[in-house]
Motif scaffolding. Structure first.
Motif, short mmCIF file in Angstrom:
data_model
loop_
_atom_site.label_atom_id
_atom_site.label_comp_id
_atom_site.label_asym_id
_atom_site.label_seq_id
_atom_site.Cartn_x
_atom_site.Cartn_y
_atom_site.Cartn_z
N ALA A 79 0.69 -1.41 0.24
CA ALA A 79 -0.12 0.15 -0.28
C ALA A 79 0.97 1.37 -0.47
O ALA A 79 0.36 1.94 -0.58
N GLY A 80 1.87 1.24 0.84
CA GLY A 80 2.75 3.14 0.28
C GLY A 80 3.59 2.47 -0.21
O GLY A 80 3.25 4.14 -0.88
N GLN A 81 4.31 1.98 -0.99
CA GLN A 81 4.84 1.75 -2.20
C GLN A 81 4.06 2.35 -3.02
O GLN A 81 4.41 3.21 -4.44
N GLY A 82 2.71 1.41 -3.47
CA GLY A 82 2.14 2.52 -4.43
C GLY A 82 1.52 2.97 -4.40
O GLY A 82 1.33 3.86 -5.18
N LEU A 83 1.50 4.11 -3.25
CA LEU A 83 0.26 5.47 -3.16
C LEU A 83 1.49 5.83 -3.14
O LEU A 83 1.59 7.27 -4.18
N GLY A 84 3.26 5.71 -3.13
CA GLY A 84 4.62 6.70 -3.20
C GLY A 84 4.76 6.98 -4.82
O GLY A 84 5.43 7.99 -5.04
N LEU A 85 4.40 5.25 -5.39
CA LEU A 85 4.54 5.69 -6.46
C LEU A 85 3.68 6.26 -7.73
O LEU A 85 4.32 7.30 -8.57
N ILE A 86 2.48 6.82 -6.90
CA ILE A 86 1.66 7.53 -7.96
C ILE A 86 1.59 9.53 -7.27
O ILE A 86 1.80 9.82 -8.37
N ILE A 87 2.68 9.56 -6.46
CA ILE A 87 2.83 10.74 -6.07
C ILE A 87 4.45 11.10 -6.70
O ILE A 87 4.49 12.51 -7.71
N TYR A 88 4.96 9.45 -6.57
CA TYR A 88 6.89 10.33 -7.63
C TYR A 88 6.00 10.53 -8.69
O TYR A 88 6.99 11.58 -9.88
N PHE A 89 5.05 9.70 -9.90
CA PHE A 89 5.28 10.11 -11.14
C PHE A 89 4.25 11.05 -11.25
O PHE A 89 4.90 12.28 -12.15
N ARG A 90 3.33 11.31 -10.57
CA ARG A 90 2.56 13.05 -10.92
C ARG A 90 4.19 14.45 -10.58
O ARG A 90 3.48 15.23 -11.32
N ASN A 91 4.73 13.68 -9.79
CA ASN A 91 5.62 14.83 -9.33
C ASN A 91 6.43 15.03 -10.12
O ASN A 91 6.56 16.44 -11.13
N LEU A 92 6.79 14.38 -11.53
CA LEU A 92 7.79 14.16 -12.68
C LEU A 92 6.88 15.07 -13.88
O LEU A 92 7.36 15.23 -14.24
N TRP A 93 5.51 14.60 -13.79
CA TRP A 93 4.93 15.36 -15.14
C TRP A 93 4.59 16.37 -14.48
O TRP A 93 4.20 17.21 -15.17
N LEU A 94 4.33 17.05 -13.64
CA LEU A 94 3.70 18.17 -13.10
C LEU A 94 5.45 19.10 -13.29
O LEU A 94 5.83 20.30 -13.73
N ILE A 95 6.79 18.60 -12.96
CA ILE A 95 8.10 19.27 -13.90
C ILE A 95 8.04 19.53 -14.68
O ILE A 95 8.65 20.34 -15.35
N PHE A 96 7.71 18.20 -15.69
CA PHE A 96 7.86 18.35 -17.56
C PHE A 96 6.62 19.24 -17.88
O PHE A 96 7.27 19.72 -19.00
N ARG A 97 6.05 19.39 -17.29
CA ARG A 97 4.71 20.20 -18.15
C ARG A 97 5.40 21.66 -17.91
O ARG A 97 4.83 22.10 -18.58
N GLU A 98 6.15 21.87 -16.23
CA GLU A 98 6.26 22.63 -15.98
C GLU A 98 7.71 23.63 -17.21
O GLU A 98 7.39 24.42 -18.03
N LYS A 99 8.49 22.19 -17.58
CA LYS A 99 9.68 23.01 -18.43
C LYS A 99 9.43 23.14 -19.51
O LYS A 99 9.74 23.74 -20.79
N ARG A 100 7.70 22.20 -20.38
CA ARG A 100 7.79 22.41 -21.89
C ARG A 100 7.31 23.70 -21.96
O ARG A 100 7.33 24.21 -22.76
N GLN A 101 6.37 24.35 -20.85
CA GLN A 101 5.88 25.52 -20.98
C GLN A 101 6.73 26.60 -20.49
O GLN A 101 6.91 28.05 -21.37
N ASP A 102 7.91 26.69 -20.04
CA ASP A 102 8.70 27.18 -20.18
C ASP A 102 10.11 26.88 -19.98
O ASP A 102 10.55 26.48 -19.39
N PRO A 103 10.72 26.88 -21.19
CA PRO A 103 11.69 25.89 -22.09
C PRO A 103 12.80 26.71 -20.93
O PRO A 103 14.35 25.94 -21.25
N SER A 104 12.80 27.89 -21.07
CA SER A 104 13.96 28.71 -19.78
C SER A 104 14.77 28.16 -18.33
O SER A 104 15.29 28.16 -17.57
#
Length: 105
Positions: A79-104
């Motif tokens: 349960a702990g690792q399953g939920l953690g993985l969702i959070i980790y992937f979501r954080n990466l998605w947010l980071i990459f989405r932000e970088k795509r919007q502001d390439p600098s």
């Protein structure tokens, strides 16, 4: 008492040592490295930051620990690792989405 402790240590660390334990130890080491990476990055800039590598180590360690916990049939870690993985992937998605919007970034 000491004999019981030594027998327990032998059972846990010698008799039960197999490929799954090696996977679990590698997974735990990867998971720990995220804190080392975060600490070094923060020390370099003099403030607390979370580098992208933190999330990659989180995913790597989390996936391996999830595999290990499924094999060990440990519902707490599953349960702990399953939920953690969702959070980790979501954080990466947010980071990459932000970088795509502001390439600098």
């Amino acid at each position: 008492m000491l004999q019981d402790l030594l027998a327990w240590l032998h059972l846990v660390f010698i008799e039960r040592f197999d490929g799954w334990v090696i996977l679990g130890l590698i997974a735990q080491a990867m998971f720990m490295m995220r804190f080392v990476v975060q600490w070094i990055a923060s020390e370099r800039v003099g403030k607390s930051i979370v580098p992208v590598a933190f999330w990659f180590f989180s995913i790597g360690g989390g996936v391996l620990l999830l595999i290990y916990s499924i094999r060990q049939q440990d519902p707490v870690f599953i349960a702990g690792q399953g939920l953690g993985l969702i959070i980790y992937f979501r954080n990466l998605w947010l980071i990459f989405r932000e970088k795509r919007q502001d390439p600098s970034l």
